[in-house]
Motif scaffolding. Structure first.
Motif, short mmCIF file in Angstrom:
data_model
loop_
_atom_site.label_atom_id
_atom_site.label_comp_id
_atom_site.label_asym_id
_atom_site.label_seq_id
_atom_site.Cartn_x
_atom_site.Cartn_y
_atom_site.Cartn_z
N ASP A 104 -5.41 -4.53 -8.01
CA ASP A 104 -5.91 -3.16 -7.84
C ASP A 104 -5.65 -2.34 -9.10
OD1 ASP A 104 -6.56 -3.89 -5.29
OD2 ASP A 104 -4.97 -2.76 -4.30
N GLU A 105 -6.57 -1.48 -9.42
CA GLU A 105 -6.40 -0.60 -10.58
C GLU A 105 -5.45 0.54 -10.23
OE1 GLU A 105 -8.83 2.35 -13.52
OE2 GLU A 105 -10.02 1.15 -12.10
N VAL A 106 -4.51 0.80 -11.13
CA VAL A 106 -3.48 1.82 -10.88
C VAL A 106 -3.71 3.02 -11.79
CG1 VAL A 106 -1.01 2.32 -11.05
CG2 VAL A 106 -1.78 0.10 -10.17
N THR A 107 -3.85 4.19 -11.18
CA THR A 107 -3.91 5.45 -11.94
C THR A 107 -3.05 6.48 -11.22
OG1 THR A 107 -5.88 6.11 -10.70
CG2 THR A 107 -6.25 5.06 -12.84
N SER A 108 -2.59 7.49 -11.96
CA SER A 108 -1.78 8.53 -11.34
C SER A 108 -2.59 9.25 -10.28
CB SER A 108 -1.32 9.56 -12.37
OG SER A 108 -0.33 9.04 -13.20
N PRO A 109 -2.07 9.35 -9.05
CA PRO A 109 -2.80 10.09 -8.00
C PRO A 109 -2.52 11.59 -8.10
CG PRO A 109 -0.86 9.02 -7.08
CD PRO A 109 -0.88 8.69 -8.54
N THR A 110 -2.77 12.13 -9.29
CA THR A 110 -2.39 13.52 -9.56
C THR A 110 -3.12 14.49 -8.65
OG1 THR A 110 -2.12 12.82 -11.84
CG2 THR A 110 -2.08 15.17 -11.42
N PHE A 111 -4.40 14.27 -8.44
CA PHE A 111 -5.18 15.23 -7.66
C PHE A 111 -5.30 14.84 -6.19
CE2 PHE A 111 -6.34 15.90 -12.05
CZ PHE A 111 -6.15 17.27 -12.15
N THR A 112 -5.23 13.56 -5.91
CA THR A 112 -5.39 13.10 -4.52
C THR A 112 -4.05 12.95 -3.80
OG1 THR A 112 -5.40 10.86 -5.41
CG2 THR A 112 -7.53 11.85 -4.94
N LEU A 113 -2.93 13.10 -4.57
CA LEU A 113 -1.56 12.95 -4.06
C LEU A 113 -1.16 11.52 -3.75
CD1 LEU A 113 -0.99 16.02 -1.69
CD2 LEU A 113 -0.08 15.68 -4.01
N ILE A 114 -2.12 10.69 -3.31
CA ILE A 114 -1.74 9.32 -2.95
C ILE A 114 -2.84 8.31 -3.26
CG2 ILE A 114 -2.51 9.57 -0.54
CD1 ILE A 114 0.09 7.86 0.16
N HIS A 115 -2.43 7.16 -3.77
CA HIS A 115 -3.30 5.99 -3.90
C HIS A 115 -2.62 4.85 -3.16
CE1 HIS A 115 -5.20 7.44 -7.94
NE2 HIS A 115 -5.81 7.94 -6.91
N GLU A 116 -3.41 4.04 -2.48
CA GLU A 116 -2.87 2.88 -1.78
C GLU A 116 -3.40 1.61 -2.42
OE1 GLU A 116 -3.09 3.04 2.51
OE2 GLU A 116 -3.27 5.23 2.48
N TYR A 117 -2.48 0.69 -2.71
CA TYR A 117 -2.85 -0.61 -3.27
C TYR A 117 -2.44 -1.65 -2.25
CZ TYR A 117 -2.26 2.57 -7.22
OH TYR A 117 -2.30 3.66 -8.05
N THR A 118 -3.40 -2.32 -1.68
CA THR A 118 -3.11 -3.13 -0.50
C THR A 118 -3.37 -4.62 -0.70
OG1 THR A 118 -5.30 -2.62 0.32
CG2 THR A 118 -3.51 -1.24 1.12
N SER A 119 -3.73 -5.03 -1.91
CA SER A 119 -4.13 -6.44 -2.05
C SER A 119 -2.98 -7.36 -2.48
CB SER A 119 -5.31 -6.56 -3.02
OG SER A 119 -4.92 -6.24 -4.32
N GLY A 120 -1.76 -6.84 -2.55
CA GLY A 120 -0.63 -7.68 -2.96
C GLY A 120 0.25 -8.12 -1.80
N ARG A 121 1.38 -8.69 -2.14
CA ARG A 121 2.36 -9.19 -1.14
C ARG A 121 2.80 -8.10 -0.17
NH1 ARG A 121 8.03 -9.31 -1.18
NH2 ARG A 121 8.25 -8.48 -3.29
N LEU A 122 2.90 -6.86 -0.67
CA LEU A 122 3.24 -5.69 0.15
C LEU A 122 2.31 -4.56 -0.27
CD1 LEU A 122 7.11 -5.54 -0.46
CD2 LEU A 122 6.06 -5.83 1.78
N PRO A 123 1.93 -3.67 0.66
CA PRO A 123 1.17 -2.49 0.24
C PRO A 123 2.06 -1.56 -0.60
CG PRO A 123 1.16 -2.73 2.65
CD PRO A 123 2.17 -3.70 2.11
N ILE A 124 1.47 -0.92 -1.60
CA ILE A 124 2.17 0.13 -2.34
C ILE A 124 1.47 1.45 -2.08
CG2 ILE A 124 2.66 1.08 -4.62
CD1 ILE A 124 4.00 -1.23 -5.36
N TYR A 125 2.26 2.45 -1.69
CA TYR A 125 1.76 3.82 -1.54
C TYR A 125 2.25 4.60 -2.75
CZ TYR A 125 1.79 1.84 3.17
OH TYR A 125 1.64 0.99 4.25
N HIS A 126 1.32 4.93 -3.62
CA HIS A 126 1.65 5.55 -4.92
C HIS A 126 1.40 7.06 -4.80
CE1 HIS A 126 0.50 5.58 -9.51
NE2 HIS A 126 1.65 6.18 -9.29
N LEU A 127 2.47 7.82 -4.83
CA LEU A 127 2.37 9.28 -4.69
C LEU A 127 2.69 9.97 -6.00
CD1 LEU A 127 3.98 8.38 -1.62
CD2 LEU A 127 2.72 10.50 -1.28
N ASP A 128 2.25 11.20 -6.14
CA ASP A 128 2.51 11.97 -7.35
C ASP A 128 2.68 13.43 -6.94
OD1 ASP A 128 2.46 13.31 -9.79
OD2 ASP A 128 0.92 12.00 -10.64
N PHE A 129 3.87 13.97 -7.18
CA PHE A 129 4.17 15.36 -6.77
C PHE A 129 3.89 16.36 -7.89
CE2 PHE A 129 7.64 14.07 -3.43
CZ PHE A 129 6.65 13.57 -2.61
#
Ligand SMILES: Nc1ncnc2c1ncn2[C@@H]1O[C@H](COP(=O)(O)OP(=O)(O)O)[C@@H](O)[C@H]1O
Ligand SMILES: [Mg+2]
Length: 138
Positions: free
Chosen positions: A52-77
């Motif tokens: 999955d492509e990773v970018t800062s979720p600056t405006f959306t607050l959260i990006h979810e990457y779900t195609s790996g061994r564990l889901p990652i919830y990427h937040l940005d405050f």
């Protein structure tokens, strides 16, 4: 402390940390703009076997990457002004979910985070060098 001398070393460091991640982990990232927080998350996501492509979720607050061994919830405050803005996001569900929460600019709202959060503080040492401190190492 880990000293990274290049983007690739920061990504590789994240990749190594990915091997130690478990469901329910919360990684709190602190450090100014450009210190490598997002590059580190790229390493985590790749290290979990996700493309999955990773970018800062600056405006959306959260990006979810779900195609790996564990889901990652990427937040940005970074753009968050008040914790109430997170209410509709259902933050607790992410903290207690099946994946790993990684939060950029976590130090803006540390009181929101569960006590088990692991802290990573990023610092620019020179144009290509970054220092990454763990916990209260600094
Ligand atoms: N050793 C390093 N590790 C990570 N990024 C580096 C390093 N040296 C230079 N950089 C640059 O610093 C920037 C870091 O960007 P990014 O990871 O988006 O920072 P942040 O998410 O902390 O704002 C990138 O432009 C990258 O090319
Ligand atoms: Mg970022």
């Amino acid at each position: 402390m880990f000293i990274s001398k290049s983007v690739a070393e920061t990504v590789a460091y994240g990749g190594r940390r990915a091997g130690f991640l478990h469901a329910g982990d919360v990684l709190a990232l602190a450090g100014d703009l450009g210190t490598g927080k997002t590059q580190f998350v790229k390493g985590l996501v790749a290290g979990l076997g996700s493309d999955d492509e990773v970018t800062s979720p600056t405006f959306t607050l959260i990006h979810e990457y779900t195609s790996g061994r564990l889901p990652i919830y990427h937040l940005d405050f970074y753009r968050l002004n008040h914790r109430d803005e997170l209410r509709q996001l259902g933050l607790e569900d992410y903290f207690n979910g099946e994946g790993v929460c990684v939060i950029e600019w976590a130090d803006r709202f540390p009181e929101i985070l569960p006590a088990r959060a692991e802290w990573f503080s990023f610092e620019t040492r020179s144009e290509s060098e970054r220092a990454i401190f763990l916990g209260d190492e600094r």
